[in-house]
Write a protein that holds these residues in place. Structure first.
Motif, PDB file in Angstrom:
ATOM      1  N   GLY A  79      -6.540  -3.938   4.114  1.00 43.12           N
ATOM      2  CA  GLY A  79      -5.601  -4.384   4.737  1.00 43.12           C
ATOM      3  C   GLY A  79      -4.288  -5.168   3.956  1.00 43.12           C
TER       4      GLY A  79
ATOM      5  N   GLY B 279       6.699  -8.683  11.543  1.00 42.89           N
ATOM      6  CA  GLY B 279       5.470  -7.718  11.485  1.00 42.89           C
ATOM      7  C   GLY B 279       5.073  -6.787  12.448  1.00 42.89           C
ATOM      8  N   SER B 280       4.191  -6.355  12.353  1.00 37.46           N
ATOM      9  CA  SER B 280       3.540  -5.411  13.578  1.00 37.46           C
ATOM     10  C   SER B 280       2.865  -6.603  14.371  1.00 37.46           C
ATOM     11  CB  SER B 280       2.495  -4.410  13.181  1.00 37.46           C
ATOM     12  OG  SER B 280       2.400  -4.435  11.944  1.00 37.46           O
ATOM     13  N   GLN B 281       2.716  -7.833  14.101  1.00 42.61           N
ATOM     14  CA  GLN B 281       1.729  -8.463  14.862  1.00 42.61           C
ATOM     15  C   GLN B 281       3.002  -9.005  15.870  1.00 42.61           C
ATOM     16  OE1 GLN B 281      -1.458  -8.622  14.520  1.00 42.61           O
ATOM     17  NE2 GLN B 281      -1.477  -9.746  16.712  1.00 42.61           N
TER      18      GLN B 281
ATOM     19  N   TYR C 223      -8.625  -2.310  15.193  1.00 44.92           N
ATOM     20  CA  TYR C 223      -7.793  -3.567  14.684  1.00 44.92           C
ATOM     21  C   TYR C 223      -7.846  -4.914  15.344  1.00 44.92           C
ATOM     22  CZ  TYR C 223      -3.843  -5.998  12.273  1.00 44.92           C
ATOM     23  OH  TYR C 223      -3.020  -6.925  11.819  1.00 44.92           O
TER      24      TYR C 223
ATOM     25  N   THR D   6      -3.682   4.029  16.384  1.00 49.49           N
ATOM     26  CA  THR D   6      -3.528   3.906  14.892  1.00 49.49           C
ATOM     27  C   THR D   6      -3.712   5.591  14.480  1.00 49.49           C
ATOM     28  OG1 THR D   6      -5.613   3.150  14.144  1.00 49.49           O
ATOM     29  CG2 THR D   6      -3.799   1.702  14.095  1.00 49.49           C
TER      30      THR D   6
ATOM     31  N   PHE E 244      -7.595   2.821  11.994  1.00 51.02           N
ATOM     32  CA  PHE E 244      -8.022   1.553  11.227  1.00 51.02           C
ATOM     33  C   PHE E 244      -9.281   1.178  12.249  1.00 51.02           C
ATOM     34  CE2 PHE E 244      -8.783  -2.742  10.506  1.00 51.02           C
ATOM     35  CZ  PHE E 244      -8.542  -2.648   9.147  1.00 51.02           C
TER      36      PHE E 244
ATOM     37  N   ASP F  65       0.636   2.214  16.474  1.00 48.36           N
ATOM     38  CA  ASP F  65       0.720   1.321  15.279  1.00 48.36           C
ATOM     39  C   ASP F  65       0.576   2.076  13.936  1.00 48.36           C
ATOM     40  OD1 ASP F  65       0.344  -0.454  13.378  1.00 48.36           O
ATOM     41  OD2 ASP F  65      -1.471  -1.515  14.191  1.00 48.36           O
TER      42      ASP F  65
ATOM     43  N   TYR G 186       0.719   1.589  10.794  1.00 48.07           N
ATOM     44  CA  TYR G 186       0.926   0.786   9.907  1.00 48.07           C
ATOM     45  C   TYR G 186       1.177   0.899   8.441  1.00 48.07           C
ATOM     46  CZ  TYR G 186      -3.915   1.491   9.171  1.00 48.07           C
ATOM     47  OH  TYR G 186      -5.299   1.976   9.159  1.00 48.07           O
TER      48      TYR G 186
ATOM     49  N   THR H 120       5.829  -1.271   9.993  1.00 43.33           N
ATOM     50  CA  THR H 120       5.808  -2.559   9.265  1.00 43.33           C
ATOM     51  C   THR H 120       6.215  -2.505   7.772  1.00 43.33           C
ATOM     52  OG1 THR H 120       4.635  -4.678   8.776  1.00 43.33           O
ATOM     53  CG2 THR H 120       3.084  -2.515   9.086  1.00 43.33           C
TER      54      THR H 120
ATOM     55  N   SER I  69       4.949  -4.673   5.958  1.00 42.53           N
ATOM     56  CA  SER I  69       3.780  -5.430   5.395  1.00 42.53           C
ATOM     57  C   SER I  69       3.192  -4.810   4.171  1.00 42.53           C
ATOM     58  CB  SER I  69       2.915  -5.852   6.141  1.00 42.53           C
ATOM     59  OG  SER I  69       3.409  -6.981   7.159  1.00 42.53           O
ATOM     60  N   LYS I  70       2.734  -3.542   4.374  1.00 42.66           N
ATOM     61  CA  LYS I  70       2.098  -2.599   3.418  1.00 42.66           C
ATOM     62  C   LYS I  70       2.791  -2.083   2.308  1.00 42.66           C
ATOM     63  CE  LYS I  70      -0.884  -3.887   6.544  1.00 42.66           C
ATOM     64  NZ  LYS I  70      -1.995  -4.465   6.109  1.00 42.66           N
TER      65      LYS I  70
ATOM     66  N   ARG J  74       7.222 -10.564   6.547  1.00 40.74           N
ATOM     67  CA  ARG J  74       7.007 -10.755   7.773  1.00 40.74           C
ATOM     68  C   ARG J  74       8.179  -9.757   8.695  1.00 40.74           C
ATOM     69  NH1 ARG J  74       3.061 -10.194   8.342  1.00 40.74           N
ATOM     70  NH2 ARG J  74       2.981 -10.432  10.542  1.00 40.74           N
TER      71      ARG J  74
HETATM   72  C1  LIG Z   1      -4.071  -1.430  12.028  1.00 40.69           C
HETATM   73  C2  LIG Z   1      -3.111  -2.470  11.586  1.00 40.69           C
HETATM   74  N1  LIG Z   1      -1.679  -2.624  12.030  1.00 40.69           N
HETATM   75  C3  LIG Z   1      -0.821  -3.539  11.461  1.00 40.69           C
HETATM   76  C4  LIG Z   1      -1.208  -4.191  10.440  1.00 40.69           C
HETATM   77  C5  LIG Z   1      -0.406  -5.188   9.588  1.00 40.69           C
HETATM   78  O1  LIG Z   1       0.137  -6.190  10.324  1.00 40.69           O
HETATM   79  P1  LIG Z   1       1.593  -7.007   9.889  1.00 40.69           P
HETATM   80  O2  LIG Z   1       2.887  -6.182  10.095  1.00 40.69           O
HETATM   81  O3  LIG Z   1       1.620  -7.822  11.264  1.00 40.69           O
HETATM   82  O4  LIG Z   1       1.598  -7.854   8.781  1.00 40.69           O
HETATM   83  C6  LIG Z   1      -2.313  -4.104   9.809  1.00 40.69           C
HETATM   84  C7  LIG Z   1      -2.781  -5.000   8.649  1.00 40.69           C
HETATM   85  O5  LIG Z   1      -3.913  -5.125   7.963  1.00 40.69           O
HETATM   86  C8  LIG Z   1      -3.410  -3.333  10.190  1.00 40.69           C
HETATM   87  O6  LIG Z   1      -4.545  -3.056   9.880  1.00 40.69           O
END
Ligand SMILES: Cc1ncc(COP(=O)(O)O)c(C=O)c1O
Length: 500
Positions: free
Chosen positions: A144, A209-211, A235, A277, A282, A310, A312, A340, A342-343, A350
Motif C-alpha cells: 500500500g 484521499g480515498s479514506q 481493505y 476494488t 485488495f 475503489d 485505488y 486517489t 495517494s499511490k 491527501r
Molecule cells: C484498497 C485501498 N483503497 C484506498 C487506499 C488509499 O487510501 P488513501 O487515498 O486514503 O490514502 C489504499 C491504500 O493502501 C488501499 O489499499
C-alpha cells in the motif's frame, strides 16, 4: 464465549470469536498493560507453556505473542532468567502510553469514548482496521505504499509557490464543497480516457484521499445497522469507514474472478451497498472478471443498492486488457467511483475524489460541508498545473516502468528461491502480488517465522474476517529497489526454510 483468566497482575480477556487471531489479541493486551504500567518493568512473565495453560490457548499462541513483544522491545528474554518486562525508557513509555490507553471493557471502568469510538479503537488495536505491519519501514515488501523518492519535489515546490503568489489570493475565502473546478475538469478528462469513467466535472467531489471519500459515502448513505458487503479478504480502511457509520459488515468471499456476487446475494441480498476494488482486488490482486462485473451491476440495479468502486491503484496496469471501470459500464446510476492520488503521487498529499450520480450531489455536499467544508486549496491549484502541464502523465509513465521492473524482479527472485514452495501469481496491475502457501501451511505460522527474522510481512488472513481455506503471502514491491527485493526474498527463503 469470552474467557477471563487471572494471571499475576493481569486480567487477560481473549475472544475466540473475534476476527483478530488470539495471538494478536494477547499481544495487544500485554503490550497495553506494559505501557499502562500495570505490568511493571523487570517483572517476570509466566513461561509460554504456563500462560497457555492458564488461558486455555495453544502454546503457539502465547509463543507468537511473546515473540512480537520481544521483537518490539517490550519484553526481554535471557537464558536461565526467563522472560521479563523490558526496562523501557520512561519518556518512551509516557509517549507510547498516550496512544495506547488502558485495555477497554475493564469491569466498573467507564470508557471516556462513545461505544462507537471505543469499538473503532478496539478494532485498530487488534489490527482489524489498520495494520502497522503493512506500512512498516522494516518490511521490504511493504503493502500500500508507493515509492515517494522519485517524485519531482523541486518542480512541485515551484508550482505551489507560483500558485500561492498568483492564484491563492482570489480563492482564499471559503470555496465550493466539491473542490476546485479546474482540477475536477482535469481529473474528469484523465479518468475518462484512462478508465472509461463517464462523468462531467460537476459530478466530482474532491476529498481527503480515498479514506475521506469512503467516510463521506458511508456517513451519507448508511443508517446504523444497515448491511454493507465488504470483500473478504479486503481493505481495512473500507471496513473502518463502515464501522464508523455503524453498518453491519457482511464479509463476501473473493475468488479468482473477484467478489463472489452470488455468495453475497445469499448472505444478504438486500444489502444497502458494497465496497469493491474491481481493477485490482485488495489484497488478493485479482482483476474482477467482466461476468462478475455485469452480475454485480445487475444485483445493484435489482436491489437498488450502491456500488462503491475503489479504484485505488489501477493507473499501474502492466499487462492484460484494461477493463473499463464499473462506473463506465453502469447505466442505472448505481455506481460511485473513488480515485486517489495517494499511490500515483504521494499519500500525504491527501487528495482523492468521488464521482457520483447527480442525484446524490445535494446530500453528499451537505454532509461534506459539515465534515471539513472542502480540502485545502493550495495543493489543488498546484495539482491542476501538474496535470494540465503534462507532468502527471510523465511521472506516471516513469513510475509504471519502475514498478513493472520491480514486479518482474520479485517474481523472478521468488520463483528461483521459493518456486517449489509458493505458488506465485503475476498481478496485471498494482503494487503488490500474492504468493500462495501450501494448503497445510497457516499464514499465522508463517508470520511467526518471518517476524522472528525481522521481516514483518503479511498474509491474506491478516486482511480476512473469516478463516481462509488457503492462505497466501501479500508482498508489496513498490518501495524497494530490485536489489532490495532480491535480498528480501533471500531472507524470506531463509525464514521459511527454517520451519520445523
Ligand atoms: C484498497 C485501498 N483503497 C484506498 C487506499 C488509499 O487510501 P488513501 O487515498 O486514503 O490514502 C489504499 C491504500 O493502501 C488501499 O489499499
Amino acid at each position: 464465549m469470552k474467557r477471563a483468566l487471572p494471571i499475576e497482575k493481569t486480567n487477560i480477556i481473549l475472544d475466540q470469536h473475534a476476527a483478530a487471531p488470539l495471538y494478536r489479541q494477547l499481544y495487544e493486551r500485554l503490550r497495553a498493560q506494559i505501557l499502562a504500567g500495570q505490568l511493571e518493568m523487570g517483572v517476570r512473565l509466566p513461561s509460554t507453556r504456563v500462560l497457555a495453560s492458564e488461558l486455555g490457548v495453544s502454546r503457539n499462541t502465547t509463543a507468537l505473542a511473546y515473540e512480537l513483544l520481544l521483537l518490539e522491545g517490550y519484553i526481554e528474554s535471557r537464558v536461565g532468567d526467563g522472560t521479563r518486562v523490558a526496562r523501557l525508557q520512561s519518556s518512551l513509555l509516557r509517549q507510547a502510553g498516550k496512544s495506547v490507553k488502558k485495555p477497554s471493557r475493564q469491569p466498573g471502568v467507564k470508557s471516556p469514548l462513545a461505544q462507537r469510538g471505543q469499538a473503532l479503537l478496539d478494532a485498530e488495536r487488534t489490527g482489524d482496521i489498520y495494520s502497522e505491519q503493512a506500512t512498516s519501514g522494516t518490511n521490504p515488501f511493504r503493502v500500500g505504499q508507493p515509492d515517494v523518492t522519485h517524485f519531482p519535489y523541486e518542480l512541485w515546490a515551484r508550482l505551489v509557490a507560483k500558485q500561492a503568489r498568483q492564484a491563492l489570493p482570489d480563492v482564499a475565502s471559503y470555496q465550493h464543497a466539491q473542490g476546485y473546478l479546474p482540477l475536477r475538469a482535469a481529473i474528469a478528462t484523465h479518468i475518462g480516457i484512462t478508465r472509461g469513467v463517464q462523468c462531467t466535472p460537476e459530478q466530482l467531489i474532491l476529498t481527503s484521499g480515498s479514506q475521506g471519500a469512503l467516510d463521506l459515502v458511508a456517513r451519507t448513505l448508511l443508517d446504523p445497522g444497515q448491511s454493507a458487503w465488504v470483500e473478504d479478504p479486503g481493505y481495512m480502511g473500507a471496513r473502518g469507514a463502515l464501522l464508523a457509520a455503524e453498518a453491519r459488515l457482511i464479509p463476501v468471499p473473493v475468488d479468482e474472478q473477484g467478489l463472489n456476487v452470488e455468495a453475497g446475494r445469499q448472505l444478504s441480498s438486500s444489502a444497502r451497498l458494497v465496497i469493491v476494488t474491481p481493477s485490482h482486488q485488495f489484497p488478493s490482486a485479482v482483476t474482477m472478471s467482466l461476468g462478475r462485473r455485469l452480475e454485480l451491476l445487475e444485483w445493484s440495479r435489482a436491489a437498488q443498492s450502491w456500488i462503491i468502486e475503489d479504484d485505488y491503484d489501477s493507473e499501474y496496469r502492466f499487462s492484460g486488457r484494461p477493463l473499463q471501470a464499473l462506473q463506465g459500464l453502469d447505466n442505472s446510476e448505481r455506481v460511485i467511483y473513488i480515485g486517489t492520488f495517494s499511490k500515483v503521487l504521494f499519500p500525504s498529499l491527501r487528495l482523492g475524489y468521488l464521482v457520483v450520480p447527480p442525484a446524490l450531489l445535494p446530500g453528499l455536499n451537505a454532509v461534506r460541508r459539515l465534515i471539513d467544508v472542502h480540502p485545502p486549496l493550495l495543493e489543488q491549484l498546484a495539482l491542476t498545473d501538474f496535470i494540465v502541464e503534462g507532468h502527471f502523465a510523465r511521472y506516471l509513465r516513469k513510475m509504471r516502468a519502475m514498478y513493472l521492473e520491480r514486479r518482474n524482479t520479485l517474481i523472478t527472485a521468488l520463483t528461483q528461491e521459493l518456486g517449489g514452495l509458493l505458488e506465485i501469481t503475476t498481478p496485471e496491475a498494482g503494487m503488490h502480488l500474492v504468493a500462495w502457501l501450501p494448503q497445510d501451511m497457516s499464514g499465522e505460522y508463517i508470520i511467526k517465522q518471518t517476524t522472528q527474522q525481522g521481516l514483518p510481512i503479511l498474509s491474506l488472513s491478516t486482511y480476512s474476517l473469516r478463516p481462509l481455506q488457503r492462505d497466501a503471502l501479500v508482498l508489496g514491491f513498490a518501495t524497494s529497489t530490485p536489489k532490495e527485493l532480491q535480498t528480501g526474498v533471500q531472507k524470506l527463503a531463509r525464514a521459511l526454510r527454517g520451519r520445523s
